[in-house]
Design a protein around this motif. Structure first.
Motif, PDB file in Angstrom:
ATOM      1  N   LYS A 111     -11.912  -1.840   7.437  1.00 16.57           N
ATOM      2  CA  LYS A 111     -12.547  -1.349   6.215  1.00 16.57           C
ATOM      3  C   LYS A 111     -12.769   0.152   6.254  1.00 16.57           C
ATOM      4  O   LYS A 111     -12.715   0.826   5.218  1.00 16.57           O
ATOM      5  N   ASN A 112     -13.010   0.690   7.455  1.00 20.72           N
ATOM      6  CA  ASN A 112     -13.247   2.128   7.562  1.00 20.72           C
ATOM      7  C   ASN A 112     -11.958   2.926   7.724  1.00 20.72           C
ATOM      8  O   ASN A 112     -12.005   4.146   7.918  1.00 20.72           O
ATOM      9  N   ASN A 113     -10.820   2.253   7.666  1.00 20.25           N
ATOM     10  CA  ASN A 113      -9.535   2.942   7.797  1.00 20.25           C
ATOM     11  C   ASN A 113      -8.478   2.239   6.933  1.00 20.25           C
ATOM     12  O   ASN A 113      -7.493   1.714   7.433  1.00 20.25           O
ATOM     13  N   PRO A 114      -8.671   2.239   5.599  1.00 19.27           N
ATOM     14  CA  PRO A 114      -7.724   1.533   4.729  1.00 19.27           C
ATOM     15  C   PRO A 114      -6.339   2.181   4.755  1.00 19.27           C
ATOM     16  O   PRO A 114      -6.208   3.393   4.922  1.00 19.27           O
ATOM     17  N   ILE A 115      -5.316   1.357   4.601  1.00 18.76           N
ATOM     18  CA  ILE A 115      -3.932   1.816   4.597  1.00 18.76           C
ATOM     19  C   ILE A 115      -3.548   2.223   3.176  1.00 18.76           C
ATOM     20  O   ILE A 115      -3.650   1.415   2.244  1.00 18.76           O
ATOM     21  N   ILE A 116      -3.107   3.462   3.024  1.00 20.82           N
ATOM     22  CA  ILE A 116      -2.707   3.978   1.714  1.00 20.82           C
ATOM     23  C   ILE A 116      -1.183   4.045   1.670  1.00 20.82           C
ATOM     24  O   ILE A 116      -0.566   4.743   2.472  1.00 20.82           O
ATOM     25  N   TRP A 117      -0.591   3.297   0.743  1.00 21.88           N
ATOM     26  CA  TRP A 117       0.866   3.305   0.665  1.00 21.88           C
ATOM     27  C   TRP A 117       1.347   2.914  -0.728  1.00 21.88           C
ATOM     28  O   TRP A 117       0.711   2.142  -1.431  1.00 21.88           O
ATOM     29  N   ASP A 118       2.470   3.534  -1.113  1.00 23.96           N
ATOM     30  CA  ASP A 118       3.132   3.198  -2.367  1.00 23.96           C
ATOM     31  C   ASP A 118       4.467   2.518  -2.093  1.00 23.96           C
ATOM     32  O   ASP A 118       4.811   1.516  -2.699  1.00 23.96           O
ATOM     33  N   GLN A 119       5.236   3.104  -1.180  1.00 23.98           N
ATOM     34  CA  GLN A 119       6.496   2.488  -0.768  1.00 23.98           C
ATOM     35  C   GLN A 119       6.410   2.167   0.720  1.00 23.98           C
ATOM     36  O   GLN A 119       5.607   2.742   1.454  1.00 23.98           O
ATOM     37  N   VAL A 120       7.258   1.243   1.153  1.00 25.68           N
ATOM     38  CA  VAL A 120       7.147   0.730   2.513  1.00 25.68           C
ATOM     39  C   VAL A 120       7.303   1.822   3.555  1.00 25.68           C
ATOM     40  O   VAL A 120       6.646   1.786   4.610  1.00 25.68           O
ATOM     41  N   SER A 121       8.112   2.831   3.291  1.00 24.79           N
ATOM     42  CA  SER A 121       8.302   3.910   4.268  1.00 24.79           C
ATOM     43  C   SER A 121       7.012   4.684   4.523  1.00 24.79           C
ATOM     44  O   SER A 121       6.878   5.347   5.559  1.00 24.79           O
ATOM     45  N   ASP A 122       6.042   4.600   3.602  1.00 21.60           N
ATOM     46  CA  ASP A 122       4.747   5.249   3.819  1.00 21.60           C
ATOM     47  C   ASP A 122       4.019   4.661   5.032  1.00 21.60           C
ATOM     48  O   ASP A 122       3.126   5.308   5.594  1.00 21.60           O
ATOM     49  N   LEU A 123       4.399   3.454   5.431  1.00 22.36           N
ATOM     50  CA  LEU A 123       3.742   2.801   6.568  1.00 22.36           C
ATOM     51  C   LEU A 123       4.147   3.417   7.900  1.00 22.36           C
ATOM     52  O   LEU A 123       3.520   3.133   8.926  1.00 22.36           O
ATOM     53  N   ASN A 124       5.170   4.269   7.892  1.00 22.10           N
ATOM     54  CA  ASN A 124       5.645   4.870   9.144  1.00 22.10           C
ATOM     55  C   ASN A 124       4.570   5.692   9.844  1.00 22.10           C
ATOM     56  O   ASN A 124       4.623   5.879  11.068  1.00 22.10           O
ATOM     57  N   GLN A 125       3.596   6.194   9.078  1.00 20.98           N
ATOM     58  CA  GLN A 125       2.551   7.018   9.677  1.00 20.98           C
ATOM     59  C   GLN A 125       1.503   6.181  10.418  1.00 20.98           C
ATOM     60  O   GLN A 125       0.659   6.724  11.136  1.00 20.98           O
ATOM     61  N   TYR A 126       1.562   4.857  10.234  1.00 14.00           N
ATOM     62  CA  TYR A 126       0.589   3.962  10.851  1.00 14.00           C
ATOM     63  C   TYR A 126       1.253   3.125  11.953  1.00 14.00           C
ATOM     64  O   TYR A 126       2.449   2.854  11.903  1.00 14.00           O
ATOM     65  N   GLU A 127       0.448   2.715  12.921  1.00 12.70           N
ATOM     66  CA  GLU A 127       0.953   1.806  13.948  1.00 12.70           C
ATOM     67  C   GLU A 127       0.604   0.380  13.545  1.00 12.70           C
ATOM     68  O   GLU A 127      -0.572   0.049  13.379  1.00 12.70           O
ATOM     69  N   LEU A 128       1.625  -0.440  13.400  1.00 15.60           N
ATOM     70  CA  LEU A 128       1.444  -1.804  12.903  1.00 15.60           C
ATOM     71  C   LEU A 128       1.493  -2.818  14.039  1.00 15.60           C
ATOM     72  O   LEU A 128       2.308  -2.703  14.951  1.00 15.60           O
ATOM     73  N   GLY A 129       0.659  -3.826  13.952  1.00 20.13           N
ATOM     74  CA  GLY A 129       0.692  -4.928  14.898  1.00 20.13           C
ATOM     75  C   GLY A 129       1.628  -6.012  14.394  1.00 20.13           C
ATOM     76  O   GLY A 129       1.483  -6.492  13.261  1.00 20.13           O
TER      77      GLY A 129
END
Length: 245
Positions: A111-129
């Motif tokens: 909740k204190n670190n929501p993921i902001i994205w419009d297109q899937v490539s925006d997720l590259n800045q985050y580390e996903l489990g």
């Protein structure tokens, strides 16, 4: 007349056994509550739906619960005729039943670190489990394969949830219903208030049984599909799922 009656009885006897003899479909699956698992009522929602589909021809279901990669290998090695639940993937050359359920794939975040994205490539800045051997979405799996997506592999969803709460990863890719179910786990319950579902769904997928592409696999796939046509599998899933908060 007696000979005619005897011939008629013989013909009936030859025609009936294939329709009346009940058989057992042996499938492999994994611990993936609430959809499948050895300690769930009727061994999970998918298992219940499969059993109901088989019941229209008086067949029964027997399952082996294994780690996911081993469950999948039982089909490619011929140990079982099929495994479930799987996402539709015709590229692998196997047979797929009609849907036995649905799976909304989402991001679980702090909740204190929501993921902001419009297109899937925006997720590259985050580390996903993610989980080893699991299919995510085509785009995310391609990004993982080409090295553009940061990720960490967990052994199961519960481990990923605990890692997320500790800040070791930024988000988890998982089925929203699995997340809701795991909130009842004592360890997860302690930290569930820190987490939330990202409002954007990655993909809504259907769940299937994957069968060997053999005469035996086709036979059982047809039996399952004929049974599934007799009722609404999605309605059963919706009725049995825990409420999404």
């Amino acid at each position: 007349m007696k000979l005619k009656n005897l011939c008629l009885c013989t013909l009936i006897a030859l025609c009936l056994p294939g329709e009346l003899v009940a058989d057992t479909l042996e499938l492999s699956t994994l611990e993936w509550p609430p959809f499948s698992g050895s300690n769930l009522p009727e061994q999970g929602i998918n298992s219940k739906i499969i059993s109901q589909a088989l019941s229209f021809e008086n067949h029964t279901l027997a399952i082996s619960v294994l780690p996911w990669n081993r469950a999948a290998r039982t089909v490619t090695t011929g140990q079982t005729v099929g495994y479930y639940p799987t996402y539709f993937n015709p590229a692998n050359g196997l047979l797929f039943s009609n849907p036995i359920g649905a799976s909304p794939i989402v991001l679980i975040e702090r909740k204190n670190n929501p993921i902001i994205w419009d297109q899937v490539s925006d997720l590259n800045q985050y580390e996903l489990g993610v989980l080893k051997g699991y299919i995510n979405t085509v785009e995310i799996d391609e990004m993982i394969a080409n090295g553009s997506q940061k990720f960490e592999t967990g052994i199961d969803e519960k481990q990923n949830i605990l890692k997320l709460a500790k800040g070791r990863i930024d988000a988890i890719i998982m089925d929203i219903n699995v997340f809701e179910y795991l909130k009842s786990d004592p360890q997860v319950a302690k930290i569930a208030h820190q987490l939330q579902v990202n409002p954007k769904t990655l993909q809504n997928k259907t769940l299937h049984i994957t069968f060997n592409n053999t005469p035996e696999g086709k036979k059982w796939c047809d039996i399952i599909n004929n049974g599934l046509a007799q009722f609404d599998a999605m309605a059963i899933q919706d009725a049995l799922l825990p409420a999404v908060e």
